[in-house]
Design a protein around this motif. Structure first.
Motif, PDB file in Angstrom:
ATOM      1  N   THR A  27       4.490 -15.136 -13.211  1.00 10.78           N
ATOM      2  CA  THR A  27       3.120 -14.657 -13.108  1.00 10.78           C
ATOM      3  C   THR A  27       2.667 -14.607 -11.652  1.00 10.78           C
ATOM      4  N   ASN A  28       2.916 -15.667 -10.906  1.00  8.91           N
ATOM      5  CA  ASN A  28       2.551 -15.719  -9.480  1.00  8.91           C
ATOM      6  C   ASN A  28       3.756 -16.209  -8.689  1.00  8.91           C
ATOM      7  N   GLY A  29       4.749 -15.337  -8.536  1.00 10.88           N
ATOM      8  CA  GLY A  29       5.992 -15.759  -7.908  1.00 10.88           C
ATOM      9  C   GLY A  29       5.993 -15.554  -6.408  1.00 10.88           C
ATOM     10  N   ASP A  30       6.934 -16.248  -5.748  1.00  8.47           N
ATOM     11  CA  ASP A  30       7.141 -16.131  -4.300  1.00  8.47           C
ATOM     12  C   ASP A  30       8.419 -15.325  -4.093  1.00  8.47           C
ATOM     13  N   ASN A  31       8.421 -14.117  -4.647  1.00  8.18           N
ATOM     14  CA  ASN A  31       9.654 -13.345  -4.674  1.00  8.18           C
ATOM     15  C   ASN A  31       9.547 -11.997  -3.957  1.00  8.18           C
ATOM     16  N   GLY A  32       8.506 -11.792  -3.165  1.00  6.90           N
ATOM     17  CA  GLY A  32       8.334 -10.519  -2.473  1.00  6.90           C
ATOM     18  C   GLY A  32       8.661 -10.613  -0.988  1.00  6.90           C
ATOM     19  N   THR A  33       8.502  -9.511  -0.302  1.00  4.36           N
ATOM     20  CA  THR A  33       8.729  -9.464   1.139  1.00  4.36           C
ATOM     21  C   THR A  33       7.728  -8.495   1.769  1.00  4.36           C
ATOM     22  N   VAL A  34       7.493  -8.654   3.069  1.00  3.84           N
ATOM     23  CA  VAL A  34       6.587  -7.762   3.793  1.00  3.84           C
ATOM     24  C   VAL A  34       7.309  -7.218   5.015  1.00  3.84           C
ATOM     25  N   ALA A  59       4.149  -4.160   1.764  1.00  5.97           N
ATOM     26  CA  ALA A  59       4.621  -5.232   0.873  1.00  5.97           C
ATOM     27  C   ALA A  59       5.502  -4.668  -0.232  1.00  5.97           C
ATOM     28  N   PHE A  60       6.564  -5.429  -0.583  1.00  7.25           N
ATOM     29  CA  PHE A  60       7.492  -5.029  -1.635  1.00  7.25           C
ATOM     30  C   PHE A  60       7.831  -6.226  -2.531  1.00  7.25           C
ATOM     31  N   GLY A  61       8.042  -5.943  -3.835  1.00  3.21           N
ATOM     32  CA  GLY A  61       8.648  -6.907  -4.746  1.00  3.21           C
ATOM     33  C   GLY A  61       7.801  -8.097  -5.142  1.00  3.21           C
ATOM     34  N   ALA A  64       2.662  -8.232  -9.981  1.00  2.55           N
ATOM     35  CA  ALA A  64       1.556  -7.306 -10.178  1.00  2.55           C
ATOM     36  C   ALA A  64       0.213  -7.979  -9.943  1.00  2.55           C
ATOM     37  N   GLY A  65      -0.636  -7.324  -9.141  1.00  4.93           N
ATOM     38  CA  GLY A  65      -2.000  -7.797  -8.950  1.00  4.93           C
ATOM     39  C   GLY A  65      -2.155  -9.023  -8.071  1.00  4.93           C
ATOM     40  N   GLN A  66      -1.118  -9.459  -7.374  1.00  5.20           N
ATOM     41  CA  GLN A  66      -1.259 -10.641  -6.513  1.00  5.20           C
ATOM     42  C   GLN A  66      -2.248 -10.364  -5.377  1.00  5.20           C
ATOM     43  N   GLN A  67      -3.008 -11.402  -5.022  1.00  5.49           N
ATOM     44  CA  GLN A  67      -3.960 -11.322  -3.923  1.00  5.49           C
ATOM     45  C   GLN A  67      -3.290 -11.777  -2.623  1.00  5.49           C
ATOM     46  N   VAL A  68      -3.514 -11.029  -1.558  1.00  3.10           N
ATOM     47  CA  VAL A  68      -2.881 -11.316  -0.275  1.00  3.10           C
ATOM     48  C   VAL A  68      -3.956 -11.466   0.800  1.00  3.10           C
ATOM     49  N   GLU A  69      -3.803 -12.472   1.644  1.00  4.86           N
ATOM     50  CA  GLU A  69      -4.611 -12.635   2.855  1.00  4.86           C
ATOM     51  C   GLU A  69      -3.639 -12.649   4.040  1.00  4.86           C
ATOM     52  N   TRP A  70      -3.855 -11.798   5.019  1.00  5.96           N
ATOM     53  CA  TRP A  70      -2.931 -11.734   6.148  1.00  5.96           C
ATOM     54  C   TRP A  70      -3.702 -11.767   7.467  1.00  5.96           C
ATOM     55  N   HIS A  71      -3.016 -12.223   8.509  1.00  5.70           N
ATOM     56  CA  HIS A  71      -3.579 -12.138   9.859  1.00  5.70           C
ATOM     57  C   HIS A  71      -2.441 -12.068  10.873  1.00  5.70           C
ATOM     58  N   ILE A  72      -2.761 -11.527  12.046  1.00  3.94           N
ATOM     59  CA  ILE A  72      -1.779 -11.377  13.127  1.00  3.94           C
ATOM     60  C   ILE A  72      -2.272 -12.178  14.330  1.00  3.94           C
ATOM     61  N   GLU A  73      -1.363 -12.967  14.922  1.00  5.75           N
ATOM     62  CA  GLU A  73      -1.697 -13.781  16.089  1.00  5.75           C
ATOM     63  C   GLU A  73      -0.954 -13.285  17.329  1.00  5.75           C
ATOM     64  N   ALA A  95       0.515  -2.624  -9.602  1.00  6.61           N
ATOM     65  CA  ALA A  95       1.280  -3.089 -10.761  1.00  6.61           C
ATOM     66  C   ALA A  95       2.752  -3.304 -10.446  1.00  6.61           C
ATOM     67  N   ASP A  96       3.236  -2.697  -9.363  1.00  7.43           N
ATOM     68  CA  ASP A  96       4.629  -2.886  -8.959  1.00  7.43           C
ATOM     69  C   ASP A  96       4.771  -3.947  -7.869  1.00  7.43           C
ATOM     70  N   GLY A  97       3.697  -4.645  -7.558  1.00 10.13           N
ATOM     71  CA  GLY A  97       3.759  -5.650  -6.497  1.00 10.13           C
ATOM     72  C   GLY A  97       3.902  -5.036  -5.109  1.00 10.13           C
ATOM     73  N   HIS A  98       3.380  -3.820  -4.950  1.00  9.78           N
ATOM     74  CA  HIS A  98       3.501  -3.095  -3.682  1.00  9.78           C
ATOM     75  C   HIS A  98       2.117  -2.667  -3.190  1.00  9.78           C
ATOM     76  N   GLU A  99       1.947  -2.681  -1.883  1.00  6.64           N
ATOM     77  CA  GLU A  99       0.730  -2.158  -1.257  1.00  6.64           C
ATOM     78  C   GLU A  99       0.939  -2.123   0.246  1.00  6.64           C
ATOM     79  N   ARG A 100       0.131  -1.348   0.940  1.00  5.30           N
ATOM     80  CA  ARG A 100       0.234  -1.237   2.405  1.00  5.30           C
ATOM     81  C   ARG A 100      -1.164  -1.282   3.022  1.00  5.30           C
ATOM     82  N   THR A 101      -1.211  -1.665   4.297  1.00  4.50           N
ATOM     83  CA  THR A 101      -2.474  -1.669   5.027  1.00  4.50           C
ATOM     84  C   THR A 101      -2.709  -0.299   5.652  1.00  4.50           C
ATOM     85  N   LEU A 102      -3.851  -0.135   6.288  1.00  2.28           N
ATOM     86  CA  LEU A 102      -4.118   1.047   7.092  1.00  2.28           C
ATOM     87  C   LEU A 102      -3.330   0.951   8.404  1.00  2.28           C
ATOM     88  N   ASP A 103      -3.173   2.082   9.080  1.00  2.00           N
ATOM     89  CA  ASP A 103      -2.520   2.080  10.391  1.00  2.00           C
ATOM     90  C   ASP A 103      -3.382   1.336  11.407  1.00  2.00           C
TER      91      ASP A 103
END
Length: 227
Positions: A27-34, A59-61, A64-73, A95-103
């Motif tokens: 349901t909430n796995g740690d199985n994806g990559t960015v 983001a890949f893999g 479905a529907g996982q929430q992501v918080e990201w930041h760049i240092e 639903a496929d565990g995929h999404e991308r940010t804006l440029d």
């Protein structure tokens, strides 16, 4: 008998717990990559590009529907303190565990992405990358391109005449000046003047009249003598 029944119940409960554990991680796995992607790279490609100028996060893999918080240092080789956050955002994966940010873009230097999400084990996904826009700085002229206001060889500058344009001919005219038309009395239409300003033609006429008058007087005297 009661002891056997209690033992059997414990074994059954443990089996149910073990079988349920994978379902919970699914349901909430740690199985994806960015991945770090150049803005011109298709978001379906699973490759990482650690040297970019304009870029996005892909983001890949994940589940479905996982929430992501990201930041760049900021990390190294730039004017910012290491660890200073320069970009941040959030995503809800599809639903496929995929999404991308804006440029996005960053000043030249080295940076580190931290990708946190629901169900992560231990720590965020991390990626170190470099922003390098040196070859794409605006205002730089590429070899062979003309700079504004620069004259090419052979181009005419404003106000500058080409050789042969607007200049009088240096070849002397070979045509003779037109002769003045003679007047009725046989003199030239353009009468020359004497040193005191009197026209030569007029003086010649007066002299002719005087000569004629003198001849007439001489002839009359001779006639009178004969009579």
């Amino acid at each position: 008998m009661r002891i056997l029944r209690s033992t059997s119940a414990l074994v059954a409960a443990a089996a149910v717990s073990l079988s349920a554990a994978p379902a919970a991680f699914a349901t909430n796995g740690d199985n994806g990559t960015v991945k770090i992607h150049d803005s011109a790279t298709g978001e379906e490609l699973r490759k990482n590009e650690p040297k970019v100028c304009e870029f996005y996060l892909d983001a890949f893999g994940f589940d479905a529907g996982q929430q992501v918080e990201w930041h760049i240092e900021a990390w190294a080789n730039n004017d910012l303190a290491k660890g200073e956050t320069v970009k941040s955002g959030s995503l809800t994966l599809d639903a496929d565990g995929h999404e991308r940010t804006l440029d996005m873009t960053l000043p030249d230097g080295q940076y580190k992405l931290f990708w946190n999400f629901d169900g992560e084990n231990g720590k965020a996904k991390q990626k170190v990358f470099k922003s390098d826009c040196e070859d794409e700085k605006p205002g730089e002229d590429k070899p062979g391109e003309d700079k504004p206001g620069e004259d090419k060889p052979g181009d005419d500058k404003p106000g500058e005449e080409k050789p042969g344009e607007g200049e009088p001919s240096s070849t002397p005219s070979t045509s003779a000046p037109a002769a003045p038309a003679p007047s009725a009395d046989g003199t030239s239409g353009d009468l020359a003047e004497t040193g005191n300003g009197a026209p030569i033609g007029i003086l010649a006429g007066v002299a002719a009249a005087l000569v004629a008058g003198g001849g007439y007087l001489v002839a009359r005297r001779r006639t009178a003598r004969q009579h």
